[in-house]
Design a protein around this motif. Structure first.
Motif, PDB file in Angstrom:
ATOM      1  N   TYR A   1       3.843 -10.623   8.879  1.00 25.52           N
ATOM      2  CA  TYR A   1       2.908  -9.980   7.949  1.00 25.52           C
ATOM      3  C   TYR A   1       2.970  -8.462   8.100  1.00 25.52           C
ATOM      4  O   TYR A   1       3.067  -7.726   7.114  1.00 25.52           O
ATOM      5  N   LYS A   2       2.947  -8.003   9.340  1.00 20.51           N
ATOM      6  CA  LYS A   2       3.042  -6.562   9.591  1.00 20.51           C
ATOM      7  C   LYS A   2       4.406  -6.023   9.168  1.00 20.51           C
ATOM      8  O   LYS A   2       4.520  -4.907   8.645  1.00 20.51           O
ATOM      9  N   GLY A   3       5.454  -6.820   9.379  1.00 20.82           N
ATOM     10  CA  GLY A   3       6.800  -6.426   8.971  1.00 20.82           C
ATOM     11  C   GLY A   3       6.930  -6.311   7.459  1.00 20.82           C
ATOM     12  O   GLY A   3       7.638  -5.433   6.951  1.00 20.82           O
ATOM     13  N   TRP A   4       6.226  -7.195   6.748  1.00 19.74           N
ATOM     14  CA  TRP A   4       6.240  -7.143   5.284  1.00 19.74           C
ATOM     15  C   TRP A   4       5.633  -5.822   4.819  1.00 19.74           C
ATOM     16  O   TRP A   4       6.199  -5.138   3.955  1.00 19.74           O
ATOM     17  N   TRP A   5       4.484  -5.460   5.407  1.00 22.82           N
ATOM     18  CA  TRP A   5       3.861  -4.183   5.050  1.00 22.82           C
ATOM     19  C   TRP A   5       4.743  -3.013   5.466  1.00 22.82           C
ATOM     20  O   TRP A   5       4.845  -2.007   4.747  1.00 22.82           O
ATOM     21  N   ALA A   6       5.397  -3.127   6.609  1.00 22.48           N
ATOM     22  CA  ALA A   6       6.287  -2.057   7.064  1.00 22.48           C
ATOM     23  C   ALA A   6       7.468  -1.879   6.115  1.00 22.48           C
ATOM     24  O   ALA A   6       7.878  -0.744   5.823  1.00 22.48           O
ATOM     25  N   ALA A   7       8.023  -2.982   5.619  1.00 22.74           N
ATOM     26  CA  ALA A   7       9.145  -2.895   4.673  1.00 22.74           C
ATOM     27  C   ALA A   7       8.723  -2.136   3.415  1.00 22.74           C
ATOM     28  O   ALA A   7       9.463  -1.271   2.925  1.00 22.74           O
ATOM     29  N   TRP A   8       7.534  -2.440   2.893  1.00 24.25           N
ATOM     30  CA  TRP A   8       7.074  -1.728   1.699  1.00 24.25           C
ATOM     31  C   TRP A   8       6.733  -0.274   2.023  1.00 24.25           C
ATOM     32  O   TRP A   8       6.922   0.612   1.180  1.00 24.25           O
ATOM     33  N   ALA A   9       6.252  -0.014   3.232  1.00 26.10           N
ATOM     34  CA  ALA A   9       5.974   1.368   3.635  1.00 26.10           C
ATOM     35  C   ALA A   9       7.263   2.177   3.691  1.00 26.10           C
ATOM     36  O   ALA A   9       7.292   3.343   3.264  1.00 26.10           O
ATOM     37  N   VAL A  10       8.328   1.570   4.193  1.00 23.32           N
ATOM     38  CA  VAL A  10       9.629   2.250   4.231  1.00 23.32           C
ATOM     39  C   VAL A  10      10.099   2.546   2.814  1.00 23.32           C
ATOM     40  O   VAL A  10      10.576   3.652   2.519  1.00 23.32           O
ATOM     41  N   HIS A  11       9.950   1.579   1.907  1.00 21.15           N
ATOM     42  CA  HIS A  11      10.339   1.813   0.515  1.00 21.15           C
ATOM     43  C   HIS A  11       9.499   2.931  -0.106  1.00 21.15           C
ATOM     44  O   HIS A  11      10.032   3.760  -0.861  1.00 21.15           O
TER      45      HIS A  11
END
Length: 123
Positions: free
Chosen positions: A62-72
């Protein structure tokens, strides 16, 4: 390119990256939010691995999903800065770069970084 000064330079990322990033982020989204809908048993070792992650590391995913969108989102902001640095001043063009980079990440940003306004590419 409408103007020779490059202020409206925009290139769409390749279909390969559009499909790849869309499928990958879509799959990641499903594993995080609706893992019961994914037929892990039909995906072989990859499915077993994903099932293991869902069962044991759901919070990290879940945190990784948010991190992926934060990187984008960060890459999209960098795209705006690169547009400024390269003299792409047209607001519509800058918005296109922002949205495309937000959706497809470095696949889009790399096209913008490669652009050299001093030597417009001949078609």
């Amino acid at each position: 390119m409408a103007k020779s000064d490059g202020c409206e330079y925009f290139r769409r990322t390749s279909l390969f990256w559009i499909v790849s990033v869309t499928l990958a982020m879509g799959y990641f989204t499903c594993t995080v939010f609706v893992p019961e809908k994914i037929p892990f048993q039909y995906l072989g070792l990859f499915g077993s691995f994903c099932r293991y992650l869902v069962d044991n590391y759901a919070d990290i995913m879940y945190k990784g999903w948010w991190a992926a969108w934060a990187v984008h989102a960060f890459e999209a902001c960098v795209a705006l800065k690169v547009c400024s640095n390269k003299g792409i001043d047209n607001m519509a063009t800058r918005c296109l770069w922002f949205v495309q980079t937000f959706l497809f990440g470095f696949a889009s940003l790399s096209l913008l970084i490669k652009y050299d306004p001093k030597r417009p590419k001949q078609h």
